[in-house]
Design an enzyme around this catalytic site. Structure first.
Site, PDB file in Angstrom:
ATOM      1  N   LYS A 163       1.008  -1.387  -0.033  1.00 63.69           N
ATOM      2  CA  LYS A 163      -0.011   0.175   0.007  1.00 63.69           C
ATOM      3  C   LYS A 163       0.812   1.211  -0.094  1.00 63.69           C
ATOM      4  O   LYS A 163       1.897   1.190   0.691  1.00 63.69           O
ATOM      5  CB  LYS A 163      -0.815   0.007   1.296  1.00 63.69           C
ATOM      6  CG  LYS A 163      -1.907   1.057   1.403  1.00 63.69           C
ATOM      7  CD  LYS A 163      -2.891   0.857   2.824  1.00 63.69           C
ATOM      8  CE  LYS A 163      -3.845   2.053   2.668  1.00 63.69           C
ATOM      9  NZ  LYS A 163      -4.552   1.767   3.948  1.00 63.69           N
ATOM     10  N   SER A 209      -9.375   1.652   2.965  1.00 65.57           N
ATOM     11  CA  SER A 209      -8.752   2.438   2.454  1.00 65.57           C
ATOM     12  C   SER A 209      -7.632   1.602   1.264  1.00 65.57           C
ATOM     13  O   SER A 209      -7.035   2.019   0.321  1.00 65.57           O
ATOM     14  CB  SER A 209      -7.917   3.441   3.005  1.00 65.57           C
ATOM     15  OG  SER A 209      -6.944   2.969   3.930  1.00 65.57           O
ATOM     16  N   SER A 213      -9.588  -0.889   7.060  1.00 67.46           N
ATOM     17  CA  SER A 213      -8.827  -0.803   5.829  1.00 67.46           C
ATOM     18  C   SER A 213      -8.440  -2.088   5.059  1.00 67.46           C
ATOM     19  O   SER A 213      -8.029  -1.892   4.007  1.00 67.46           O
ATOM     20  CB  SER A 213      -8.091   0.385   5.877  1.00 67.46           C
ATOM     21  OG  SER A 213      -8.634   1.546   5.761  1.00 67.46           O
TER      22      SER A 213
HETATM   23  N1  GLN Z   1     -13.107   3.810   6.617  1.00 70.60           N
HETATM   24  C1  GLN Z   1     -12.403   4.168   8.003  1.00 70.60           C
HETATM   25  C2  GLN Z   1     -11.675   5.414   7.920  1.00 70.60           C
HETATM   26  O1  GLN Z   1     -12.087   6.358   7.010  1.00 70.60           O
HETATM   27  C3  GLN Z   1     -11.036   2.853   8.269  1.00 70.60           C
HETATM   28  C4  GLN Z   1      -9.948   3.566   7.417  1.00 70.60           C
HETATM   29  C5  GLN Z   1      -8.503   2.771   7.657  1.00 70.60           C
HETATM   30  O2  GLN Z   1      -8.803   1.824   8.360  1.00 70.60           O
HETATM   31  N2  GLN Z   1      -7.599   3.458   7.400  1.00 70.60           N
HETATM   32  O3  GLN Z   1     -11.319   6.075   9.008  1.00 70.60           O
END
Ligand code: GLN
Length: 482
Positions: free
Chosen positions: A76, A151, A175
């Protein structure tokens, strides 16, 4: 879709020279090129991957290769790799080159994994659809009009579309798990402090964890085994011994599984997701496990507590992007104040700005107690209640996400509606416990669905052994959820 071979199977073929690693890499590079429209990779390290393949095949031939020899992996774009660009999918870090590697990257390389490129994600890992990326959304390979989830959207799609064997994502509030569920692959969030965060671009430091996204539980276990454990660069990492997760040492026997009754009745739960979940309850019971509803009356507080705390931490972590130290500087900057203001205004996208502003607000003098301090107390209650359930049960089971992948561009303009979609993943993040998303068939439109299991702190071994035992049972639901 044919099954995902495990790394073990590939290693057998490579050792017997029935497969040749440079050919494997060439095939992946060709597929990445052919499937460019998915927008999963931000950059491909083609030449490096080709020469690593030659070098590692040679080590395999001589019997000196590491545990990940044969694995072609994507990372990532918030995981630093020395001498390579890393941007957190943000304009503010566009073209930034990392001077050092994350500990997880060093560990992959030490075991002879081949890092094939960096993967698209939501900007600074903030989002659940990969649509906040400066480089555009990632497309779901099951239906290219749908989002990948986020994400770690690029990571999930890269594995789903066989653009690489596995990927590393990061999970702050879901994410790794949610995109894995949208893409029909396995996603594991380890216990907080199980894996080093050194070299990970911070979003919310008391939540962030690196986790594997793979085609099988076997590979998730092996990757965790390699990346977990103490690190002199991150003093928050636990010194708990790292077991040989990939040996799956835990007994098969019947397990006690709790599901949250409030979850099944939560607003916005898609009927096919609900049917899939109920079917899994029956199948697990039929397989001899005890599956019972428990009450978790804090469910409505998990999303507000998570967002207050993560935004507060993000506002502090992202203060370093100031147009001075590194990253983007506005061409319009004329003095210190305009350097800060313009660089940040132009460099960050709107979701990131929203979170910085809200995070700064909840930390501000007059509101700290009302929001930040209160959310910390709620976090403690959620953690205690979750621990209480896990003192009586082996695992907690929930759908990974309340609905399958939605159409790109269709997300509500109301951020609160979007945040509520994280309802099932943030509990484990607030409690700091491990959780895994496993594929559980497709809905009638052919979109993958995922089911999540939460385990006890530092007991990834039990969680992974159980996941391996039920992996096929869950996949058996394929096209059969209604
Ligand atoms: N959707 C969650 C957020 O926007 C999780 C994102 C993540 O785990 N990086 O914070």
């Amino acid at each position: 879709m044919e099954g995902f071979p495990s790394l073990k199977q590939i290693q057998t073929l490579l050792t017997g020279r029935e497969m040749y690693l440079p050919d494997v890499v060439a095939d992946y590079l060709q597929r990445i090129e052919e499937r460019k429209e998915l927008n999963a990779f931000l950059e491909v390290f083609s030449d490096e991957a080709r020469s690593a393949a030659l070098r590692i095949q040679d080590k395999i031939d001589r019997g000196t290769a590491g545990r990940l020899a044969g694995m072609v992996i994507g990372i990532k774009d918030n995981i630093c790799y020395a001498g390579h660009k890393v941007s957190a999918s943000s304009k503010i870090l566009d073209n930034y080159t990392s001077p050092f590697s994350a500990t997880v990257v060093d560990r992959l390389l030490e075991e002879d994994a081949i890092i094939i490129g960096r993967l698209n994600c939501d900007e600074f890992a903030m989002g659940a659809s990969n649509e906040s990326s400066y480089y555009g959304p990632v497309r779901n390979d099951a239906d290219v009009t749908k989002v990948s989830g986020g994400s770690s959207g690029g990571a999930a799609v890269a594995v789903q579309a066989r653009l690489c064997h596995a990927a590393l994502g990061t999970d702050t509030g879901g994410s790794v798990r949610q995109p894995a569920s949208f893409c029909g692959v396995v996603g594991l969030k380890p216990t907080y402090a199980r894996v080093s965060r050194h070299g990970i671009i911070s979003y919310a430091s008391s939540f962030d964890q690196v986790g594997p996204i793979t085609g099988s539980v076997q590979d998730a276990a092996l990757l965790l085994e390699v990346i977990a454990g103490p690190d002199k660069y991150d003093s928050t990492v636990s010194s708990h011994a790292v077991p040989a997760y990939s040996d799956f040492q835990h007994a098969k026997g019947p397990k006690k599984i709790a599901y949250l009754s409030e979850a099944l009745h939560s607003e916005g739960l898609d009927p096919e997701v609900k049917a899939m979940f109920e079917r899994n309850i029956l199948n697990l019971k039929a397989a001899g496990h005890l599956v019972e509803p428990v009450s978790f009356d804090l469910l409505e507080y998990v999303v507000p507590a998570y967002y207050i705390l993560t935004m507060a931490e993000a506002s502090s972590n992202l203060a370093r992007y100031d147009g001075v130290h590194y990253g983007y500087r506005s061409a319009e900057a004329t003095d210190l104040e305009t350097t800060y203001k313009r660089s940040r205004s132009e460099g960050f996208g709107s979701e990131v700005k929203r979170r910085i502003v809200l995070g700064t607000f909840v930390l501000s003098a007059g509101y700290y107690d009302a929001y930040y301090a209160k959310a910390q107390k709620v976090r403690r209650l959620i953690r205690d209640k979750t621990d209480e359930i896990l003192a009586e049960y082996d695992f907690i089971m929930t759908p990974t996400a309340p609905a399958p992948a939605f159409t790109i561009g269709e997300a509500s303009d109301d951020p609160v509606v979007n945040y509520l979609a994280d309802i099932f993943t943030v509990q484990a993040s607030l409690a700091g416990i491990p959780a895994i998303s496993l594929p559980s068939g497709n809905n009638t439109a052919g979109l993958p669905l995922g089911i999540q299991f939460l385990g006890k702190r530092f007991e990834e071994g039990e969680l992974l052994s159980f996941s391996k035992n039920i992996e096929e049972l869950l996949r058996g639901n394929l096209n059969n959820v209604v």
